[in-house]
Design a protein around this motif. Structure first.
Motif, short mmCIF file in Angstrom:
data_model
loop_
_atom_site.label_atom_id
_atom_site.label_comp_id
_atom_site.label_asym_id
_atom_site.label_seq_id
_atom_site.Cartn_x
_atom_site.Cartn_y
_atom_site.Cartn_z
N GLY A 1 -7.72 -2.40 -30.27
CA GLY A 1 -8.83 -1.81 -29.56
C GLY A 1 -8.42 -1.54 -28.13
O GLY A 1 -7.75 -2.38 -27.50
N LEU B 1 -16.35 -6.04 -26.40
CA LEU B 1 -15.59 -7.24 -26.76
C LEU B 1 -16.36 -8.12 -27.74
O LEU B 1 -15.77 -8.68 -28.67
CB LEU B 1 -15.24 -8.04 -25.50
CG LEU B 1 -14.20 -7.41 -24.56
CD1 LEU B 1 -14.05 -8.25 -23.30
CD2 LEU B 1 -12.85 -7.27 -25.26
N TRP C 1 -16.03 -6.48 -31.15
CA TRP C 1 -14.68 -6.58 -31.70
C TRP C 1 -14.32 -8.01 -32.08
O TRP C 1 -13.45 -8.22 -32.94
CB TRP C 1 -13.65 -6.05 -30.70
CG TRP C 1 -13.62 -4.56 -30.63
CD1 TRP C 1 -14.17 -3.67 -31.52
CD2 TRP C 1 -12.97 -3.76 -29.62
NE1 TRP C 1 -13.92 -2.38 -31.13
CE2 TRP C 1 -13.18 -2.40 -29.97
CE3 TRP C 1 -12.25 -4.05 -28.47
CZ2 TRP C 1 -12.68 -1.35 -29.20
CZ3 TRP C 1 -11.74 -3.02 -27.70
CH2 TRP C 1 -11.97 -1.67 -28.06
N VAL D 1 -6.67 -6.50 -28.17
CA VAL D 1 -7.39 -5.64 -27.22
C VAL D 1 -6.46 -5.30 -26.06
O VAL D 1 -5.75 -6.18 -25.54
CB VAL D 1 -8.66 -6.34 -26.69
CG1 VAL D 1 -9.35 -5.47 -25.64
CG2 VAL D 1 -9.61 -6.68 -27.82
N VAL E 1 -5.51 -10.51 -25.75
CA VAL E 1 -5.98 -9.52 -24.78
C VAL E 1 -4.81 -9.17 -23.88
O VAL E 1 -4.21 -10.05 -23.24
CB VAL E 1 -7.16 -10.05 -23.94
CG1 VAL E 1 -7.59 -9.00 -22.92
CG2 VAL E 1 -8.33 -10.44 -24.83
#
Length: 345
Positions: free
Chosen positions: A14, A39, A42, A51, A103
């Motif tokens: 993402g 977020l 997801w 991400v 992330v």
């Protein structure tokens, strides 16, 4: 939702792209809420394995929060609306810091304030060659918030405090030394890196980290931290004012810009920065740091120094703030300590 944040998918990755380049992607509450909602969605979506955060525009990843909008709301008497920005921003910072999926943050150009709140809490933090990291809040009557002390609280006092007091931009080597980034990647390899991350997204954090490490380059020496190390004896004082006075006394001629900057910073902000860093150094838990940041931000934002600092730096741009108080010895340290302990101010 807002077109100032672009939400996309690249395979199992993402992608959240800050899309306000004219303002160096300064964060509005709407942008923050869009990021948070994305977020949260997801987090439960098995098709999203990782991400990626990035920012549009050559000038930088993110210049921070939209402090001018906050100031305008407070001056218009819509204080709670203005202060609400921090609640939304810090909730977002905590979500990133505790996110169960990898992330990745690509920090290019300016990564400042709220930009560090996004990139600094990611668990794979890439500083693009030429990036400039800064927490310049002492210039506007605020303090180093967005949970940054969960990172700086683990860094030696002289380095963390000189960075926070001065608010000057530092390069990738210093960002890594300050635990605000993990690696530096050459700018010319960025597109190649993104493609490799996309291909490895479903492999988890270890696979992604292996990719990033393969692209990492030597960032050079941490120049700012070297200055902070040279000035380390100045940080033995009890108050921020004593520390700044000692820094000025020990400074070399090549530190002239640093000295000039420190003399122009908000005295109350400097003391708050010191006291909040000390608390984080004792307990760097990100949730507790952010809880304390919220109380502190609400306290400082309604003081005259915040309106004056934003006027001097953002509105009129004369860089000649009139602080109240304007001398370190006049700062009410007891009131600050009371606020930070959860008492009334």
């Amino acid at each position: 939702m807002t077109d100032e944040v672009l939400i996309g998918r690249e395979g199992a990755m993402g992608v959240i792209t800050l899309n306000r380049p004219r303002a160096i992607n300064a964060l509005s509450q709407e942008m923050i809420d869009t990021i948070y909602a994305t977020l949260m969605g997801w987090r439960e979506d098995d098709s999203v394995a990782a991400v990626l955060f990035e920012g549009r525009g050559e000038r930088g990843f993110c210049a921070g929060g939209d402090i001018r909008a906050t100031r305008d709301l407070v001056l218009a008497g819509r204080t709670e609306e203005g202060l609400g920005f921090y609640t939304h921003e810090y909730r977002n910072n905590l979500l990133i810091a505790t996110y169960p999926k990898p992330v990745i943050a690509l920090g290019h150009g300016f990564v400042m304030g709220g930009g560090i709140g996004l990139a600094g809490h990611a668990n794979i933090r890439i500083a693009v060659e030429g990036a400039k990291y800064a927490m310049p809040e002492s210039a506007i009557g605020l303090f180093c918030d967005i949970g940054v002390n969960a990172r700086l609280g683990t860094v030696p006092a002289n380095r963390a405090l000189l960075f926070s007091f001065a608010g000057l931009p530092v390069g990738p080597a210093d960002a890594i030394a300050l635990d605000l980034a993990d690696v530096m990647v050459p700018a010319e390899r960025l597109a190649e890196l993104r493609a490799a991350l996309n291909a490895a997204a479903s492999g988890g954090r270890d696979a992604l980290k292996k990719v990033v490490d393969a692209f990492a380059a030597d960032p050079g020496e941490p120049v700012f931290c070297a200055i902070a190390d040279r000035l380390a004896p100045a940080f033995g004082g009890e108050t921020a004012g004593e520390m700044v006075e000692a820094i000025i006394a020990q400074a070399e001629p090549e530190d002239a810009d640093l000295v000039k900057t420190l003399k122009n910073r908000c005295p109350t902000s400097l003391e708050v920065i010191l006291q909040t860093w000390r608390l984080a150094a004792a307990d760097a838990n990100v949730a507790r740091v952010l809880d304390r940041d919220l109380v502190t931000a609400r306290y400082l934002t309604v003081r005259d120094d915040f309106a004056e600092g934003v006027r001097a730096v953002i509105v009129d741009k004369d860089n000649a703030p009139r602080w109240s108080p304007n001398r370190a010895e006049q700062v009410d340290r007891a009131a600050i300590a009371q606020v930070l302990s959860g008492g009334e101010n």
